[in-house]
Scaffold this active site. Structure first.
Site, PDB file in Angstrom:
ATOM      1  N   HIS A 207     -41.123 -27.334 -43.415  1.00 42.63           N
ATOM      2  CA  HIS A 207     -41.557 -28.152 -44.558  1.00 42.63           C
ATOM      3  C   HIS A 207     -42.165 -27.292 -45.644  1.00 42.63           C
ATOM      4  CE1 HIS A 207     -40.847 -31.498 -41.778  1.00 42.63           C
ATOM      5  NE2 HIS A 207     -40.426 -32.040 -42.897  1.00 42.63           N
ATOM      6  N   GLU A 448     -31.831 -37.889 -36.474  1.00 42.99           N
ATOM      7  CA  GLU A 448     -32.274 -36.494 -36.474  1.00 42.99           C
ATOM      8  C   GLU A 448     -32.617 -35.997 -35.076  1.00 42.99           C
ATOM      9  OE1 GLU A 448     -35.461 -36.119 -39.298  1.00 42.99           O
ATOM     10  OE2 GLU A 448     -36.464 -37.912 -38.615  1.00 42.99           O
ATOM     11  N   ASP A 472     -33.917 -31.597 -38.743  1.00 45.62           N
ATOM     12  CA  ASP A 472     -34.387 -31.853 -37.390  1.00 45.62           C
ATOM     13  C   ASP A 472     -33.237 -31.955 -36.396  1.00 45.62           C
ATOM     14  OD1 ASP A 472     -37.211 -31.833 -37.348  1.00 45.62           O
ATOM     15  OD2 ASP A 472     -37.178 -33.589 -38.639  1.00 45.62           O
ATOM     16  N   CYS A 519     -29.612 -36.372 -45.663  1.00 48.79           N
ATOM     17  CA  CYS A 519     -30.749 -36.063 -46.529  1.00 48.79           C
ATOM     18  C   CYS A 519     -31.465 -34.782 -46.118  1.00 48.79           C
ATOM     19  CB  CYS A 519     -31.731 -37.228 -46.586  1.00 48.79           C
ATOM     20  SG  CYS A 519     -32.499 -37.563 -44.993  1.00 48.79           S
TER      21      CYS A 519
HETATM   22  C1  PEP Z   1     -34.535 -33.712 -41.800  1.00 50.33           C
HETATM   23  O1  PEP Z   1     -35.068 -33.558 -40.701  1.00 50.33           O
HETATM   24  O2  PEP Z   1     -33.408 -33.256 -42.090  1.00 50.33           O
HETATM   25  C2  PEP Z   1     -35.238 -34.444 -42.867  1.00 50.33           C
HETATM   26  C3  PEP Z   1     -34.646 -34.744 -43.997  1.00 50.33           C
HETATM   27  O3  PEP Z   1     -36.555 -34.748 -42.659  1.00 50.33           O
HETATM   28  P1  PEP Z   1     -37.713 -33.655 -42.751  1.00 50.33           P
HETATM   29  O4  PEP Z   1     -37.117 -32.383 -43.319  1.00 50.33           O
HETATM   30  O5  PEP Z   1     -38.768 -34.202 -43.624  1.00 50.33           O
HETATM   31  O6  PEP Z   1     -38.125 -33.502 -41.328  1.00 50.33           O
HETATM   32 MG    MG Z   2     -36.816 -34.715 -40.244  1.00 49.76          MG
END
Ligand code: PEP
Ligand code: MG
Length: 587
Positions: A207, A448, A472, A519
């Site tokens: 993140h 995910e 994820d 996403c």
């Molecule tokens: C992901 O896991 O791809 C996602 C979009 O969520 P995050 O990156 O916030 O875990």
């Molecule tokens: Mg995620």
């Protein structure tokens, strides 16, 4: 991609060297190093003169009193919906602060050893931490973290700053050099303008890296020893595309990178012309390009990029860098602001994904293995009051735009059931209070966790839409902690198992006519655009900075021509072969 070339840069005489890491933000930044570390590490150690002792003791006492009133204020301001842990944790911190070990012993050290107040406090903290480490009871042993947190609060009060580096007169040309940065640290940087970031630790889809990307400036993670090798103020070139860091470049190298930086900037300007062009492939297939955001203020950039909606609003960022929890009204205002400013374009609000590398100040319940612990929907279901507050805020905001609700990290049927039940409960409470909301709000789930991808039919039956979180999905499929740079080389989006899960999820959802998006970072990765189109993906959500480049790629692609190649890639079991085929697909 961003370019920052301070005009006053001159080559320095120190030795030049190059380090390699993983490029995060595209583009090139040229600037001077600013070494960043947590408040505790920045503490200066010096001896004070005898006549300064009383003043130093007063400085220490003032900081303790300031923190005491901060804690009292936080305790008083806790909403009734705050989890019990929050209250307990504030009480504990107040108790620790009032204990003579923290509030009196450092005063004695200032007097007897003539050390400055910060040094005295840190010495005492180290002593106490050692004592706690020797305790057998694991619960008590962990309380050393609370000591550290209380001390950091007092240190901050003495330093008079938060975690963010002190203001610099030439921030535009400053490159932040850190051993590690948490997503919360990165959020603080959002308020300031820096030329680039580099860190020793971190994977490309941590993140921290995602927020760095959202700052739209060049960044490199996983440089291992940069923080210890670079000195404050040294001249740096950050090549966020190649993941290359050049320290103290020579004049020729500097000139070459300035040229490259200018070229990148002009490419970026050209891309802006595509802002209002509709994303359609050469053979007329329409593609929805949406954006990911972390905070309401990111919406300006979303519009600037011409996104057709918000495919992922990571709401947990509203909860970071603060000692209280945003109440229902505050959350409602944030969601309404986004919904309103997007007009009739969809806004996908993801419910809290706290845990793993994102935790609320002090209330860390992630456990020994955070990525596999009480994260996202697991955390929300364990904190029903907190979840209800957020759901009510989202529902209340739903009348002001086209809000959709997205639940992260679902793996079990009962999690889906319980999440849906929580939404029903939130609706009922609003009905009881005669508060209006969009009754038909769409509820989706993130795919995910491999378990969800492998039991997709159940999720499709229960949910209105799906969004594949590839960050994820890769982490959990390959058992690789996405924040750990020691295993970053194993984080492979082209692993046959990952491609199989992604292709299968898109294919099944399309056949069932369940809307599906990607996403995760894969959606904004140019090298994956054609492959995802070939798998049948028609909805991408990514950071706005990547959107126009992806659109350009879509405009130059014919789905009919690539479909068979994409299928071959998803069926190959040889990752090298997959790589070869992919580069042919992208040629
Ligand atoms: C992901 O896991 O791809 C996602 C979009 O969520 P995050 O990156 O916030 O875990
Ligand atoms: Mg995620």
């Amino acid at each position: 991609m961003n370019v920052a070339v301070p005009s006053e840069i001159s080559a320095v005489a120190s030795a030049s060297f190059t380090l390699h890491g993983s490029g995060v933000g595209g583009g090139i930044a040229i600037g001077h190093a600013h070494l960043f570390s947590a408040a505790r590490l920045e503490v200066s150690h010096y001896e004070i003169r005898p006549e300064e002792i009383e003043n130093e003791v007063r400085r220490f006492d003032d900081a303790v009193s300031q923190v005491r009133s901060e804690l009292t204020g936080l305790q008083a301001g806790l909403p009734p919906s705050a989890p019990a842990e929050m209250k307990a944790f504030l009480n504990l911190h107040a108790m620790l602060l009032n204990d003579a070990n923290l509030s009196t012993v450092p005063r004695d050290l200032i007097r007897s050893r003539r050390c400055n107040a910060e040094w005295a406090l840190v010495q005492q903290m180290d002593y106490l931490v050692l004592q706690f480490e020797e305790v057998d009871d694991p619960y008590l042993r962990e309380r050393k973290q609370d000591i550290v947190q209380v001390v950091e609060r007092v240190l901050k009060a003495m330093l008079g700053t938060g975690h963010a580096p002190a203001a610099s007169v030439r921030e535009e040309g400053v490159i932040v050099v850190a051993h590690d940065l948490s997503p919360a640290d990165m959020m603080l940087f959002k308020q300031r303008k820096f030329a680039g970031f580099i860190t020793d630790l971190g994977g490309v889809t941590s993140h921290t890296a995602i927020v760095a990307r959202s700052l739209n400036i060049p960044a490199i993670v996983g440089l291992h020893h940069a923080r210890s090798m670079i000195r404050e103020g040294e001249l740096l070139i950050v090549d966020g595309r190649a993941g290359v860091l050049i320290v103290n470049p020579g004049a020729q190298v500097l000139e070459e990178y300035r040229r490259r930086a200018t070229r990148i900037e002009s490419e970026r300007r050209k891309l802006r012309r595509l802002r209002t062009t509709r994303a359609r492939t050469l053979d007329g297939v329409a593609v929805d390009l949406q954006a990911n955001i972390e905070l309401p203020q990111d919406v300006d950039e979303v519009k600037e990029a011409g996104a057709t909606g918000i495919g992922l609003f990571r709401t947990e960022f509203l909860f970071l860098n603060r000692d209280d929890l945003p109440c229902e009204d505050e959350q409602f205002e944030a969601y309404r602001k986004v919904a309103r400013s997007m007009g009739n374009r969809p806004v996908t609000i993801r419910t809290l994904d706290l845990g793993a590398d994102k935790s609320i100040n002090g209330a860390d319940r992630a456990g020994p293995n955070p990525a596999l612990g009480l994260r996202a929907i697991r955390f929300c279901l364990a904190e029903p009051q907190m979840f209800l507050t957020q759901l009510r805020a989202i529902l209340r905001a739903s009348r002001y735009g086209r809000i959709r609700l997205l639940v992260p990290m679902l793996a079990h049927a009962h999690e889906v059931e319980n999440a849906l039940a929580a939404v029903r409960q939130a609706k009922e409470t609003l009905d009881d209070e005669r508060i209006q909301f969009d009754r038909r709000i769409a509820i989706g789930g993130m795919i995910e966790v491999p378990a969800a991808a492998l039991s997709l039919r159940y999720f499709m039956r229960k949910l209105d839409f799906l969004s594949i979180g590839t960050n994820d999905l890769i982490q959990y499929t390959l058992a690789i902690d996405r924040t750990d740079d020691a295993v970053a080389h194993l984080y492979d989006p082209l692993h046959p198992a990952v491609l199989h899960l992604v292709a299968q999820t898109i294919g099944l959802a399309n056949r069932a006519r369940t809307p599906v998006a990607v996403c995760g970072e894969m959606a904004g990765d140019l090298s994956m655009t054609r492959l995802l189109l070939g798998f049948g993906l028609r909805q991408f959500s990514m950071h706005p900075a990547q959107l126009l480049a992806i659109k350009q790629r879509i405009l130059g692609t014919s789905v009919a021509e690539i479909r068979a190649q994409a299928a071959r890639i998803s069926h190959t079991h040889d990752p090298d072969k997959a790589r070869q085929l992919l580069s042919r697909l992208n040629a």
